[in-house]
Write a protein that holds these residues in place. Structure first.
Motif, mmCIF file in Angstrom:
data_model
loop_
_atom_site.group_PDB
_atom_site.id
_atom_site.type_symbol
_atom_site.label_atom_id
_atom_site.label_comp_id
_atom_site.label_asym_id
_atom_site.label_seq_id
_atom_site.Cartn_x
_atom_site.Cartn_y
_atom_site.Cartn_z
ATOM 1 N N THR A 6 66.568 97.463 24.964
ATOM 2 C CA THR A 6 65.445 96.635 24.143
ATOM 3 C C THR A 6 65.128 97.131 23.404
ATOM 4 O OG1 THR A 6 65.625 95.310 26.812
ATOM 5 C CG2 THR A 6 63.728 94.977 25.505
ATOM 6 N N ARG A 7 64.587 96.076 22.146
ATOM 7 C CA ARG A 7 64.526 96.391 20.217
ATOM 8 C C ARG A 7 62.533 95.866 21.425
ATOM 9 N NH1 ARG A 7 64.878 95.028 15.130
ATOM 10 N NH2 ARG A 7 65.195 92.781 15.633
ATOM 11 N N TRP A 8 61.703 96.806 21.418
ATOM 12 C CA TRP A 8 60.355 96.238 21.957
ATOM 13 C C TRP A 8 59.293 95.876 20.850
ATOM 14 C CZ3 TRP A 8 60.249 95.373 26.899
ATOM 15 C CH2 TRP A 8 61.015 96.167 28.032
ATOM 16 N N PRO A 9 58.927 95.095 20.792
ATOM 17 C CA PRO A 9 58.049 94.652 19.544
ATOM 18 C C PRO A 9 56.658 95.861 20.200
ATOM 19 C CG PRO A 9 57.455 92.960 21.540
ATOM 20 C CD PRO A 9 58.512 94.668 22.063
ATOM 21 N N ASP A 10 55.589 95.833 18.860
ATOM 22 C CA ASP A 10 54.477 96.299 18.772
ATOM 23 C C ASP A 10 53.576 95.448 19.299
ATOM 24 O OD1 ASP A 10 54.148 94.740 17.307
ATOM 25 O OD2 ASP A 10 53.851 95.895 15.273
ATOM 26 N N GLU A 11 52.295 95.743 19.596
ATOM 27 C CA GLU A 11 51.225 94.804 19.877
ATOM 28 C C GLU A 11 49.915 95.435 19.548
ATOM 29 O OE1 GLU A 11 51.040 95.388 24.308
ATOM 30 O OE2 GLU A 11 50.724 97.350 24.196
ATOM 31 N N VAL A 12 48.873 94.641 19.373
ATOM 32 C CA VAL A 12 47.649 94.861 19.080
ATOM 33 C C VAL A 12 47.043 95.534 19.957
ATOM 34 C CG1 VAL A 12 45.421 94.081 18.832
ATOM 35 C CG2 VAL A 12 47.178 92.434 17.573
ATOM 36 N N PRO A 13 46.163 97.083 20.002
ATOM 37 C CA PRO A 13 45.963 97.829 20.808
ATOM 38 C C PRO A 13 44.641 97.158 21.450
ATOM 39 C CG PRO A 13 46.153 99.056 18.978
ATOM 40 C CD PRO A 13 46.642 97.322 18.484
ATOM 41 N N GLY A 14 44.631 97.684 22.774
ATOM 42 C CA GLY A 14 44.113 96.802 23.713
ATOM 43 C C GLY A 14 44.077 95.242 23.894
ATOM 44 N N ALA A 15 44.352 94.701 23.564
ATOM 45 C CA ALA A 15 45.054 93.060 24.206
ATOM 46 C C ALA A 15 45.088 93.081 25.121
ATOM 47 C CB ALA A 15 45.975 92.551 23.163
ATOM 48 N N GLY A 16 45.887 93.503 26.612
ATOM 49 C CA GLY A 16 45.597 93.196 27.636
ATOM 50 C C GLY A 16 46.625 91.891 27.763
ATOM 51 N N TRP A 17 46.361 91.532 28.399
ATOM 52 C CA TRP A 17 46.940 89.812 29.074
ATOM 53 C C TRP A 17 46.722 88.688 27.915
ATOM 54 C CZ3 TRP A 17 51.369 88.827 32.504
ATOM 55 C CH2 TRP A 17 51.548 89.781 32.999
ATOM 56 N N ALA A 18 45.740 88.930 27.010
ATOM 57 C CA ALA A 18 44.829 87.492 26.174
ATOM 58 C C ALA A 18 45.987 87.316 25.316
ATOM 59 C CB ALA A 18 43.845 88.401 25.302
ATOM 60 N N ARG A 19 47.121 88.442 24.848
ATOM 61 C CA ARG A 19 47.891 87.758 23.420
ATOM 62 C C ARG A 19 48.958 87.170 24.282
ATOM 63 N NH1 ARG A 19 46.294 89.327 18.178
ATOM 64 N NH2 ARG A 19 43.822 89.860 17.805
ATOM 65 N N GLY A 20 49.285 87.485 25.313
ATOM 66 C CA GLY A 20 51.008 87.640 26.414
ATOM 67 C C GLY A 20 50.718 89.183 27.180
ATOM 68 N N VAL A 21 52.322 88.921 27.117
ATOM 69 C CA VAL A 21 52.374 90.240 28.426
ATOM 70 C C VAL A 21 52.650 91.331 28.114
ATOM 71 C CG1 VAL A 21 53.877 91.186 29.797
ATOM 72 C CG2 VAL A 21 54.261 88.301 29.797
#
Length: 389
Positions: free
Chosen positions: A23-38
């Motif tokens: 799997t090629r994993w995306p990055d994410e906004v630090p500390g977002a938790g579940w607020a922006r998706g899984v």
């Protein structure tokens, strides 16, 4: 009707494991938790569990303990579970799943419903169970032609129950299963004794004056409906308009399919820190696995495109209600469901409600989350039908 067994080729499981590993994993906004998706961290751990720990073969054997069949109705292959009760006077009960779901949702309630004597219940509450798979989902596979909306599914269920020889039965469902069950009551009123649902959408009236005396609980429920419309409904609009486009990613990436479904377990149930707060992890992965292994992300999504009236601005009309049934209807309300009905508005959707229950636990999948409460309410509603007779 032909007996059916689940026999997934090992090559499909090996391919699943390879894809998860790569799997090629995306990055994410630090500390977002579940607020922006899984969250990435959560999904990485769950995907690794799916790849290395979850035992599909053990789950497959468990599922194959159930008597399963396929039959062709209206040009579509229909897969269904049919469990007869040891009690000769058992009530036939047809249960319809929703999206994104399968018959896995009902594994924990099949025993208590069909054989209450063996589960500490009253034998008079026994059911013969029929749990069909909606065309486009799971082992029913993709229909050969377009046009399979929930109206057509209901007509197929009518034919299925006739072929099985059931002349009087109860229909039950949530999510799309609610709408199929209600339509089945309209399509087969001579044989449907009652309709029991664990999902019901009630929409605010056009006249604001009718909402002037809302209780605090009712106001909270309307706010929850507005939150769903604002924040949680984009998946609905996407599947109702462009199901093919989203299907490419879901059919090619098991991590994508996993995230797509797991997000719904998070948002639509009584989850706190993770979906597993409400739903057994292996049963959740069994359901995701069925979508992946049968490659039905696209065909299952077509139910939205086929069923929703995109020409109407009225969401209730878009979904096909109200349902002017002639038989009694029962409603079970579970507090953590994605939307909750208002009792004062419910008869405008189901005019023949004779049974209404409110519970303190459970969400969108009560048969998975709180199976004892689900069984209790289905029994209570059916008991009331017998009293009326």
């Amino acid at each position: 009707m032909k007996p059916f067994r689940i026999e997934i080729p090992q090559a499909k499981l090996d391919d699943l494991h390879r894809r998860l590993e790569n799997t090629r994993w995306p990055d994410e906004v630090p500390g977002a938790g579940w607020a922006r998706g899984v969250p990435v961290g959560y999904l990485k751990e769950l995907a690794e569990y799916w790849r290395g720990t979850f035992d599909w073969r053990a789950m497959e054997a468990r599922l194959n303990e159930l008597p399963q069949f396929t039959t062709e109705i209206d040009g579509a292959n229909i897969h269904f579970v049919h469990v007869t009760s040891p009690e000769p006077d058992a009530t036939p009960l047809l249960i319809t799943h929703g999206w994104p779901s399968s018959f896995v949702e009902f594994l924990d309630v099949i025993g208590p419903l069909t054989d209450p004597r063996a589960h500490g219940g009253d034998p008079a509450d026994a059911f013969h169970l029929v749990i069909p798979t909606i065309p486009g989902f799971g082992f029913s596979g993709s229909p050969a032609a377009a046009g399979w909306d929930h109206y057509r599914v209901a007509r197929a269920w009518k034919e299925l129950m006739s072929r099985l020889g059931y002349r009087r039965y109860v229909a039950q469902g949530g999510d799309w299963g609610m709408m199929v069950s209600a339509e089945l009551g309209l399509a087969d009123p001579e044989h449907v004794a009652g309709v029991h649902v664990n999902t019901l959408l009630t929409f605010p009236p056009q006249d604001p004056a009718e909402l002037a005396d809302l209780s605090e609980v009712e106001a909270q429920r309307l706010n929850k409906l507005m939150y769903f419309d604002r924040e949680l409904s984009p998946y609905f609009n996407l599947l109702a308009t462009r199901p093919q486009t989203v299907a490419y990613g879901l059919t090619d990436s098991p991590a994508g399919q996993l995230a797509w479904i797991v997000e719904k377990y998070w948002e639509w149930a009584g989850s706190q820190s993770a979906p597993e707060d409400s739903v057994d992890r292996d049963l959740m992965l069994a359901n995701v696995s069925i979508f992946w292994l049968t490659a039905t992300a696209s065909s299952s999504a077509q139910l939205y495109y086929e069923s929703v009236d995109r020409t109407s601005q009225n969401i209730a009309a878009r979904l096909g209600g109200p349902w002017n049934l002639t038989m009694p209807a029962g409603v079970a309300v579970f507090p953590h469901d994605v939307v909750l009905p208002l009792r004062r508005l419910a008869n405008g959707v189901l005019p023949t409600i004779t049974h209404w229950s409110e519970f303190e636990h459970g969400g969108h999948w009560p048969a998975l989350e709180v199976p004892d409460l689900y069984v209790q309410d289905v029994r209570a509603f059916t008991r009331s039908l017998k009293q009326d007779d």
